[in-house]
Design a protein around this motif. Structure first.
Motif, mmCIF file in Angstrom:
data_model
loop_
_atom_site.group_PDB
_atom_site.id
_atom_site.type_symbol
_atom_site.label_atom_id
_atom_site.label_comp_id
_atom_site.label_asym_id
_atom_site.label_seq_id
_atom_site.Cartn_x
_atom_site.Cartn_y
_atom_site.Cartn_z
ATOM 1 N N LEU A 106 -10.613 -18.538 -4.097
ATOM 2 C CA LEU A 106 -9.676 -17.538 -3.694
ATOM 3 C C LEU A 106 -9.129 -17.835 -2.324
ATOM 4 C CD1 LEU A 106 -8.013 -15.921 -5.638
ATOM 5 C CD2 LEU A 106 -9.376 -13.715 -4.559
ATOM 6 N N ASP A 107 -7.777 -17.952 -2.159
ATOM 7 C CA ASP A 107 -7.468 -18.037 -0.633
ATOM 8 C C ASP A 107 -6.968 -16.783 -0.203
ATOM 9 O OD1 ASP A 107 -6.491 -19.469 1.819
ATOM 10 O OD2 ASP A 107 -4.542 -19.285 0.953
ATOM 11 N N ARG A 108 -6.124 -15.944 -0.888
ATOM 12 C CA ARG A 108 -5.705 -14.593 -0.420
ATOM 13 C C ARG A 108 -5.132 -14.063 -1.701
ATOM 14 N NH1 ARG A 108 -1.438 -17.932 1.120
ATOM 15 N NH2 ARG A 108 0.710 -16.985 0.840
ATOM 16 N N VAL A 109 -4.992 -12.623 -1.758
ATOM 17 C CA VAL A 109 -4.458 -11.863 -2.620
ATOM 18 C C VAL A 109 -3.385 -10.981 -1.946
ATOM 19 C CG1 VAL A 109 -4.757 -10.258 -4.412
ATOM 20 C CG2 VAL A 109 -6.392 -11.756 -3.909
ATOM 21 N N GLU A 110 -2.064 -10.927 -2.549
ATOM 22 C CA GLU A 110 -1.119 -10.161 -2.076
ATOM 23 C C GLU A 110 -0.739 -8.974 -3.181
ATOM 24 O OE1 GLU A 110 2.383 -12.280 -1.156
ATOM 25 O OE2 GLU A 110 1.569 -13.403 0.610
ATOM 26 N N GLU A 111 -0.570 -7.861 -2.778
ATOM 27 C CA GLU A 111 -0.243 -6.609 -3.573
ATOM 28 C C GLU A 111 0.854 -5.761 -2.977
ATOM 29 O OE1 GLU A 111 -3.065 -3.303 -3.196
ATOM 30 O OE2 GLU A 111 -3.364 -3.344 -1.331
ATOM 31 N N PRO A 112 1.763 -5.264 -3.983
ATOM 32 C CA PRO A 112 3.120 -4.721 -3.779
ATOM 33 C C PRO A 112 2.866 -3.441 -2.871
ATOM 34 C CG PRO A 112 2.249 -4.161 -6.207
ATOM 35 C CD PRO A 112 1.087 -5.174 -5.602
ATOM 36 N N TYR A 113 3.771 -3.231 -1.797
ATOM 37 C CA TYR A 113 3.866 -2.286 -1.080
ATOM 38 C C TYR A 113 5.056 -1.318 -1.440
ATOM 39 C CZ TYR A 113 -0.051 -2.493 2.175
ATOM 40 O OH TYR A 113 -1.097 -2.335 2.809
ATOM 41 N N ILE A 114 5.087 -0.023 -1.200
ATOM 42 C CA ILE A 114 6.339 0.758 -1.156
ATOM 43 C C ILE A 114 6.492 1.739 -0.177
ATOM 44 C CG2 ILE A 114 5.811 1.076 -3.745
ATOM 45 C CD1 ILE A 114 4.865 3.886 -2.739
ATOM 46 N N LYS A 115 7.843 1.944 0.114
ATOM 47 C CA LYS A 115 8.014 2.881 0.979
ATOM 48 C C LYS A 115 8.124 4.336 0.440
ATOM 49 C CE LYS A 115 12.061 3.564 4.240
ATOM 50 N NZ LYS A 115 12.323 4.884 4.353
ATOM 51 N N ALA A 116 7.271 5.246 0.995
ATOM 52 C CA ALA A 116 6.944 6.779 0.409
ATOM 53 C C ALA A 116 7.814 7.557 1.241
ATOM 54 C CB ALA A 116 5.506 6.678 0.127
ATOM 55 N N THR A 117 8.377 8.296 0.527
ATOM 56 C CA THR A 117 9.177 9.669 1.612
ATOM 57 C C THR A 117 8.442 10.793 0.742
ATOM 58 O OG1 THR A 117 11.096 8.448 1.389
ATOM 59 C CG2 THR A 117 11.161 10.838 2.039
ATOM 60 N N VAL A 118 7.941 11.574 1.772
ATOM 61 C CA VAL A 118 7.486 12.690 1.409
ATOM 62 C C VAL A 118 8.124 13.996 2.091
ATOM 63 C CG1 VAL A 118 5.323 14.232 1.210
ATOM 64 C CG2 VAL A 118 5.282 12.095 0.965
ATOM 65 N N ILE A 119 8.653 15.018 1.530
ATOM 66 C CA ILE A 119 9.159 16.165 2.139
ATOM 67 C C ILE A 119 8.403 17.378 1.880
ATOM 68 C CG2 ILE A 119 10.990 17.799 2.189
ATOM 69 C CD1 ILE A 119 12.832 15.417 1.623
ATOM 70 N N THR A 120 8.115 18.230 3.264
ATOM 71 C CA THR A 120 7.079 19.099 2.859
ATOM 72 C C THR A 120 7.134 20.060 3.823
ATOM 73 O OG1 THR A 120 4.778 19.768 2.889
ATOM 74 C CG2 THR A 120 5.284 18.002 4.276
ATOM 75 N N LYS A 121 6.517 21.492 3.778
ATOM 76 C CA LYS A 121 6.695 22.240 4.714
ATOM 77 C C LYS A 121 5.977 21.943 6.077
ATOM 78 C CE LYS A 121 7.963 26.415 2.403
ATOM 79 N NZ LYS A 121 7.559 27.922 2.519
ATOM 80 N N SER A 122 6.364 22.252 7.251
ATOM 81 C CA SER A 122 5.613 21.929 8.257
ATOM 82 C C SER A 122 4.022 22.224 8.409
ATOM 83 C CB SER A 122 6.200 22.143 9.814
ATOM 84 O OG SER A 122 6.663 23.439 9.637
ATOM 85 N N ASP A 123 3.719 23.432 7.672
ATOM 86 C CA ASP A 123 2.256 23.727 7.706
ATOM 87 C C ASP A 123 1.264 22.820 7.332
ATOM 88 O OD1 ASP A 123 4.157 25.962 8.145
ATOM 89 O OD2 ASP A 123 3.189 27.195 6.282
#
Length: 598
Positions: free
Chosen positions: A397-414
């Motif tokens: 094996l030379d290298r392995v690539e995995e899928p990445y995502i852009k995650a958005t989380v909206i929450t209370k500031s607490d």
């Protein structure tokens, strides 16, 4: 054409989208008293029970306004992030959108992601503040949030209650006045966008389309541009609650087409329909093949049911063209299928539909995502790894690539601290943090898709006391240090429990798997070692102790050598038993591996 309005409703799950659609149908008289029921457009039992829209629907309404009759086409969209491609095609077929926000819960993550989709397509947005009749509603504050988000005036936000029918007339008026009429040239060559298809067991696939240019006529030969196939338009018509056949549908309108095709895979969402005799030169942009994100093995509990499972999956695929499966076999579970799903919700729904509609009880293996592996021999060409057993030998094996995502989380500031530590645990990197209001924060992370597949959503709800909402979109492949953890039972590898994990978490996950299996596998007459291994290296071990029969019970008194003889004989028997014995793994052991953090 100037009297046609095409619009959709975008909202977070449970903000009252399906109920609002019911009220619009009542107000325009599209539904008789006898046909009325709650969530009329959600026609699957599963959709009603869970309160989510799985399949999108389209329906045409007629509404008299200032002496003219307007045709309103409501193109409903599914609410869940797994079906975001379907949402994007439905939005592309519209000129306007109703943005529904719950007056008690305010703006959530999916509200924002679907709103961005609508704005990219230049849709006219009509903000609707729903559920204003609730005692917990907070209309003034939420109106301010909407004004901040859209940059509109407070009086443009329509207060409504889909339950009591308040504000419905205002919404219909706004649809007619604010949403532009469709543009398009009826004289140009035919160009129509496919935004959905449903399978009818008697008539084949019904294709739902929106005509952008030209006219489609009954009986003409039509060509689907992505697949290049040509069919006869046996029947076309518009979509009221029941289908209304027509002889022709012109630019700007929405309708259905029946060609007698029996295979749902031949009709792709996002494809362009054109005339076979006088085709258009360019397809409508934005078409892509739906790519599965999560893969899991589905096996029948009883191996004899394999053929029956195949038939059930084929029938299910007629209704759900985004389900992908190929046969595979496993040493532990026999014959089954490796299936590709759009996400975890999609996987859950497929599993539940197999059980309900086809009475198939199935075993699902550990879900994983699709990786790209590169070998040293050819570092440019990648091997697609959908199953942990496809991973090449670590030495080559030379290298392995995995899928990445852009995650958005909206929450209370607490809860910022809790959410951040959860995302960092899951190998996420924070890219942005914005305060939407004083106590609501939007956090953006880049993180591996594999980390959110298991239990991310449940844990996010736990650490934020149910307040956080979550949405994601894929951003491509990135190199990663991945290893395959194998589980050995009694020195035999169990391929269905193999998992691809990040090297830093491998020891921890291997240890947890062994501990979990030790609890769940019943004891036998012999010792069972449970081992977790990376390649040839054992990283963790637990032993299930043997059930021991007291063979010396009948020896009372006498010489010790008599007892020793019986114990030696037992020892030999145990050794032989361990060589020939095989260990059954209960179904809940497969499921438990998914819930390692509980």
């Amino acid at each position: 054409m100037k009297n046609i309005r095409n619009f959709c409703i975008i909202a977070h799950i449970d903000h009252g989208k399906s109920t609002l659609a019911d009220r619009l149908l009542d107000a325009t008289g599209s539904v008789t008293e006898r046909e009325k029921q709650d969530q009329l457009l959600d026609n699957m039992d599963l959709e009603r029970e869970r309160g989510i829209t799985i399949k999108s629907h389209a329906i045409q309404m007629e509404y008299p306004y200032q002496g003219e009759t307007y045709i309103l086409n409501l193109i409903d969209t599914p609410g869940h992030v797994d079906f975001s491609y379907e949402v994007s095609r439905s939005i592309a077929a519209c000129e306007g959108a109703l943005l529904v926000v719950d007056a008690a819960q305010s703006i959530q993550a999916q509200t924002i992601s679907n709103l961005y989709l609508a704005l990219e397509n230049d849709l006219e947005i009509i903000p609707v503040l729903n559920k204003v009749d609730l005692p917990s509603a907070n209309p003034e504050e939420v109106t301010d949030d909407i004004v901040d988000l859209l940059g509109c005036r407070p009086e443009e936000v329509i207060p409504a209650s889909a339950k009591t029918g308040l504000g419905i007339e205002d919404i219909l008026k706004a649809v007619i006045e604010r949403i532009p009429a469709p543009k398009g040239d009826p004289e140009a060559p035919l160009q129509a966008l496919v935004f959905d298809s449903v399978y009818n067991p008697f008539r084949g696939v019904e294709t739902y389309f929106r005509v952008m240019n030209g006219v489609i006529r009954k009986g003409q030969r039509v060509k689907f541009m992505a697949t290049g196939k040509v069919y006869d338009a046996d029947e076309i018509g518009t979509l009221k609650l029941h289908q209304v056949p027509k002889t022709s549908i012109a630019a700007g309108d929405v309708g259905y087409l029946i060609t007698g095709v029996k295979d749902a895979r031949e009709i792709k969402v996002g494809d362009t329909i054109t005339s076979a005799e006088k085709p258009t030169t360019e397809a409508i942009s934005g078409f892509e093949d739906v790519k599965p994100m999560v893969f899991a093995g589905i096996y029948p509990v009883d191996t004899e049911d394999y053929e029956e499972l195949r038939n059930s999956m084929e029938k299910l695929r007629l209704n759900d063209a985004s389900l992908v499966f190929t046969p595979e076999s496993s040493a532990a579970l026999g014959f089954g299928f490796r299936c590709g799903f759009l996400g975890m919700l999609h996987m859950e729904i497929v599993q539940e539909r197999l059980e309900r509609e086809f009475d198939m009880t199935v075993i699902t293996t550990v879900p994983n995502v699709s990786y790209h592996a590169y070998t040293k021999k050819d570092p440019e060409a990648h091997i697609i790894v959908n199953n942990p057993s496809d991973l090449p030998d670590p030495t080559t094996l030379d290298r392995v690539e995995e899928p990445y995502i852009k995650a958005t989380v909206i929450t209370k500031s607490d809860f910022i601290g809790n959410v951040m530590s959860l995302c960092i645990d899951k190998r996420g990197q924070i890219t942005n943090q914005t305060y939407l209001t004083q106590d609501r924060v939007e956090l953006n992370f880049d993180m591996p898709l594999a980390e959110i597949v298991f239990d991310f959503y449940d844990r996010l709800k736990t650490v934020s006391k149910g307040y956080a909402s979550f949405d994601y979109s894929p951003i491509g492949m990135r190199p990663s240090k991945l290893v395959r953890v194998d589980i050995l039972l009694n020195a035999q590898m169990v391929d269905a429990l193999s998992a691809l994990v990040h090297a830093d978490n491998a020891y921890h996950i291997g240890k947890k798997m062994c501990e979990k299996l030790k609890e769940l596998i019943p004891r036998q007459q012999f010792d069972i070692p449970i081992q977790a291994a990376i390649g040839a290296k054992i990283i963790s071990r637990e032993t299930i102790k043997a059930l021991r029969k007291d063979v010396t019970a009948k020896c009372y008194g006498g010489d010790i050598s008599r007892k020793r003889k019986l114990l030696e004989k037992q020892k030999k028997g145990k050794k032989r038993m361990r060589q020939v014995g095989n260990v059954e793994i209960p179904q809940q052991a497969f499921m438990a591996v998914l819930k390692l953090n509980d």
